[in-house]
Design a protein around this motif. Sequence first.
Motif, PDB file in Angstrom:
ATOM      1  N   ALA A  13       0.827  -1.211   0.000  1.00  0.00           N
ATOM      2  CA  ALA A  13       0.000   0.000   0.000  1.00  0.00           C
ATOM      3  C   ALA A  13       0.856   1.255   0.000  1.00  0.00           C
ATOM      4  CB  ALA A  13      -0.931  -0.004   1.216  1.00  0.00           C
ATOM      5  N   THR A  14       1.942   1.234   0.791  1.00  0.00           N
ATOM      6  CA  THR A  14       2.797   2.421   0.880  1.00  0.00           C
ATOM      7  C   THR A  14       3.493   2.709  -0.435  1.00  0.00           C
ATOM      8  OG1 THR A  14       3.182   1.990   3.223  1.00  0.00           O
ATOM      9  CG2 THR A  14       4.742   3.445   2.096  1.00  0.00           C
ATOM     10  N   THR A  15       4.078   1.669  -1.043  1.00  0.00           N
ATOM     11  CA  THR A  15       4.809   1.867  -2.297  1.00  0.00           C
ATOM     12  C   THR A  15       3.875   2.284  -3.425  1.00  0.00           C
ATOM     13  OG1 THR A  15       6.429   0.188  -1.637  1.00  0.00           O
ATOM     14  CG2 THR A  15       6.344   0.770  -3.970  1.00  0.00           C
ATOM     15  N   MET A  16       2.704   1.647  -3.510  1.00  0.00           N
ATOM     16  CA  MET A  16       1.771   1.973  -4.596  1.00  0.00           C
ATOM     17  C   MET A  16       1.231   3.390  -4.444  1.00  0.00           C
ATOM     18  SD  MET A  16      -0.293  -1.605  -5.126  1.00  0.00           S
ATOM     19  CE  MET A  16      -1.224  -0.939  -6.492  1.00  0.00           C
ATOM     20  N   THR A  17       0.945   3.809  -3.214  1.00  0.00           N
ATOM     21  CA  THR A  17       0.461   5.165  -2.988  1.00  0.00           C
ATOM     22  C   THR A  17       1.532   6.190  -3.358  1.00  0.00           C
ATOM     23  OG1 THR A  17      -1.057   4.473  -1.248  1.00  0.00           O
ATOM     24  CG2 THR A  17      -0.377   6.782  -1.237  1.00  0.00           C
ATOM     25  N   THR A  18       2.779   5.908  -2.996  1.00  0.00           N
ATOM     26  CA  THR A  18       3.881   6.806  -3.356  1.00  0.00           C
ATOM     27  C   THR A  18       4.038   6.875  -4.872  1.00  0.00           C
ATOM     28  OG1 THR A  18       5.024   6.277  -1.295  1.00  0.00           O
ATOM     29  CG2 THR A  18       6.340   7.262  -3.059  1.00  0.00           C
ATOM     30  N   ALA A  19       3.870   5.738  -5.544  1.00  0.00           N
ATOM     31  CA  ALA A  19       3.988   5.714  -7.002  1.00  0.00           C
ATOM     32  C   ALA A  19       2.903   6.558  -7.656  1.00  0.00           C
ATOM     33  CB  ALA A  19       3.918   4.276  -7.505  1.00  0.00           C
ATOM     34  N   LEU A  20       1.700   6.554  -7.071  1.00  0.00           N
ATOM     35  CA  LEU A  20       0.618   7.362  -7.625  1.00  0.00           C
ATOM     36  C   LEU A  20       0.984   8.838  -7.623  1.00  0.00           C
ATOM     37  CD1 LEU A  20      -2.752   5.904  -6.249  1.00  0.00           C
ATOM     38  CD2 LEU A  20      -1.816   5.722  -8.545  1.00  0.00           C
ATOM     39  N   GLU A  21       1.705   9.281  -6.591  1.00  0.00           N
ATOM     40  CA  GLU A  21       2.073  10.685  -6.499  1.00  0.00           C
ATOM     41  C   GLU A  21       3.084  11.072  -7.577  1.00  0.00           C
ATOM     42  OE1 GLU A  21       3.425  11.006  -2.502  1.00  0.00           O
ATOM     43  OE2 GLU A  21       1.402  11.170  -1.677  1.00  0.00           O
ATOM     44  N   ARG A 322      -3.477  12.516   2.037  1.00  0.00           N
ATOM     45  CA  ARG A 322      -2.924  12.669   0.695  1.00  0.00           C
ATOM     46  C   ARG A 322      -4.064  12.699  -0.318  1.00  0.00           C
ATOM     47  NH1 ARG A 322       2.044   8.244   0.399  1.00  0.00           N
ATOM     48  NH2 ARG A 322       3.383   9.193   1.977  1.00  0.00           N
ATOM     49  N   PRO A 323      -3.835  13.273  -1.494  1.00  0.00           N
ATOM     50  CA  PRO A 323      -4.908  13.294  -2.499  1.00  0.00           C
ATOM     51  C   PRO A 323      -5.340  11.900  -2.937  1.00  0.00           C
ATOM     52  CG  PRO A 323      -3.240  14.924  -3.029  1.00  0.00           C
ATOM     53  CD  PRO A 323      -2.676  14.101  -1.910  1.00  0.00           C
ATOM     54  N   LEU A 324      -4.385  10.950  -3.066  1.00  0.00           N
ATOM     55  CA  LEU A 324      -4.708   9.622  -3.589  1.00  0.00           C
ATOM     56  C   LEU A 324      -4.050   8.525  -2.763  1.00  0.00           C
ATOM     57  CD1 LEU A 324      -4.409  10.006  -7.477  1.00  0.00           C
ATOM     58  CD2 LEU A 324      -6.439   9.274  -6.229  1.00  0.00           C
ATOM     59  N   VAL A 338      -6.092 -10.324  -9.181  1.00  0.00           N
ATOM     60  CA  VAL A 338      -5.651  -9.253  -8.282  1.00  0.00           C
ATOM     61  C   VAL A 338      -6.495  -8.025  -8.628  1.00  0.00           C
ATOM     62  CG1 VAL A 338      -3.304 -10.076  -7.948  1.00  0.00           C
ATOM     63  CG2 VAL A 338      -3.814  -8.536  -9.864  1.00  0.00           C
ATOM     64  N   ARG A 339      -6.579  -7.106  -7.681  1.00  0.00           N
ATOM     65  CA  ARG A 339      -7.468  -5.953  -7.890  1.00  0.00           C
ATOM     66  C   ARG A 339      -6.822  -4.667  -7.358  1.00  0.00           C
ATOM     67  NH1 ARG A 339     -12.896  -4.618  -8.600  1.00  0.00           N
ATOM     68  NH2 ARG A 339     -13.645  -2.859  -7.332  1.00  0.00           N
ATOM     69  N   PRO A 340      -6.269  -3.829  -8.241  1.00  0.00           N
ATOM     70  CA  PRO A 340      -5.808  -2.507  -7.790  1.00  0.00           C
ATOM     71  C   PRO A 340      -7.014  -1.610  -7.503  1.00  0.00           C
ATOM     72  CG  PRO A 340      -5.527  -2.706 -10.166  1.00  0.00           C
ATOM     73  CD  PRO A 340      -5.989  -4.048  -9.673  1.00  0.00           C
ATOM     74  N   GLU A 341      -6.935  -0.845  -6.429  1.00  0.00           N
ATOM     75  CA  GLU A 341      -7.996   0.083  -6.066  1.00  0.00           C
ATOM     76  C   GLU A 341      -7.382   1.430  -5.707  1.00  0.00           C
ATOM     77  OE1 GLU A 341     -11.289  -3.033  -4.155  1.00  0.00           O
ATOM     78  OE2 GLU A 341     -10.102  -1.734  -2.828  1.00  0.00           O
ATOM     79  N   VAL A 342      -8.086   2.497  -6.036  1.00  0.00           N
ATOM     80  CA  VAL A 342      -7.640   3.845  -5.672  1.00  0.00           C
ATOM     81  C   VAL A 342      -8.717   4.514  -4.825  1.00  0.00           C
ATOM     82  CG1 VAL A 342      -6.126   4.157  -7.661  1.00  0.00           C
ATOM     83  CG2 VAL A 342      -8.524   4.837  -7.824  1.00  0.00           C
ATOM     84  N   TYR A 343      -8.257   5.337  -3.888  1.00  0.00           N
ATOM     85  CA  TYR A 343      -9.153   6.013  -2.957  1.00  0.00           C
ATOM     86  C   TYR A 343      -8.746   7.477  -2.829  1.00  0.00           C
ATOM     87  CZ  TYR A 343     -10.529   1.322  -1.388  1.00  0.00           C
ATOM     88  OH  TYR A 343     -10.986   0.028  -1.334  1.00  0.00           O
ATOM     89  N   SER A 344      -9.732   8.328  -2.632  1.00  0.00           N
ATOM     90  CA  SER A 344      -9.489   9.739  -2.355  1.00  0.00           C
ATOM     91  C   SER A 344     -10.591  10.224  -1.420  1.00  0.00           C
ATOM     92  CB  SER A 344      -9.479  10.560  -3.648  1.00  0.00           C
ATOM     93  OG  SER A 344      -9.195  11.926  -3.377  1.00  0.00           O
TER      94      SER A 344
END
Length: 365
Positions: A13-21, A322-324, A338-344
Amino acid sequence: MHMDIFNDDAFSATTMTTALEDYEFKPNFIGSMDLFEDVPIATTSVSIERRGNTLSIIPTSERGSDIEEGKRDPGTTLRNFETVRIAKGHTIRASEVQNVRAFGTDSELETMISYVGRYENKLVGDVELTWENMKLGAVFGKVLDADGSVIVDWFQEWGIAQPAEINFDLDTVDSDVEEKCREVIEVMKRNSKGAWNMTTSVIGLCGKSFFNKLTKHNTIRETYLSTQQAQTLNRAYGVANGSPFRSGTLATFEYGGILFVRYQEADNFNFGDDEATKNAKGKDGMGVQSKRCKFFPVNAPGVFQQAFAPGESWDWANTIGRPLYSLMLRDDKRNFWVRPEVYSYPLFICTRPEMLLRAKESATA
């Protein structure tokens, strides 16, 4: 493809969220203006205090005489507003990536990072479109959900009556359009109550009919066509536009101290109602009704703000929002998907809705 690769830290979760930024966000017109000031929060709600700041001229007085007593500020209004949740996911099945990796090429991990990233980009695009819709609602005074329902009505929340529509009278050949523009600016400045400075300006988002009648109005064309400022009319058709707020192929036109922008009308977006129904209900979707124009201030301190609450995971509890955020869910029983999900978790705020003005092209519009 070994599904165990999704236990790698690259999909945490941490790495994917950082990648989104690190993604290059592509907001639309409102988002590209940096109109909203960031308000960092570590809670799910925002407390907003509204104080009626007023200025007054101090009369002259004789030396030694009593001086004028200052008046107390009107009582403050403190309200709590909850952020909302935007969330979307996309299930990727193992069968979809059956032959995604050729022998001797990229590793399974590198291939899947790229593959999942493409779908995350699409999810981020949907979030950005939702942000644009909510920001647009904030500059109109009412933030709408995808189905057209009201998330927050800033006029109602602050107990302020929405200013009446200004009739630009564009169907009359010799009407004074510049006078109408001055009226918009004067009313907005008067209603700002301290939220107006030397750099504040006004933008008008126009529907199709309003914009066409404005740029073709007799008094405006007579003003510009015979002068070196004729290029101003060219901008109305997307020609040689150097506006700092230009977005894509949006046409702009500057007149009377206002930057008019041709924005999409409501029926170009699928937000539940057709344009006739929206006109009857007095609602806008993600756009402007064809015969209307909406005015809002730019560089007006504190008028527009945005806050993002922390995510719902233990990883993010009680941290600055964070925004995302991003998660990767796995089919632990069968390893089929597998299921990627995004939240804001945003809240887009207007603290001075009385500055948000509107106009119609004619008395019969």
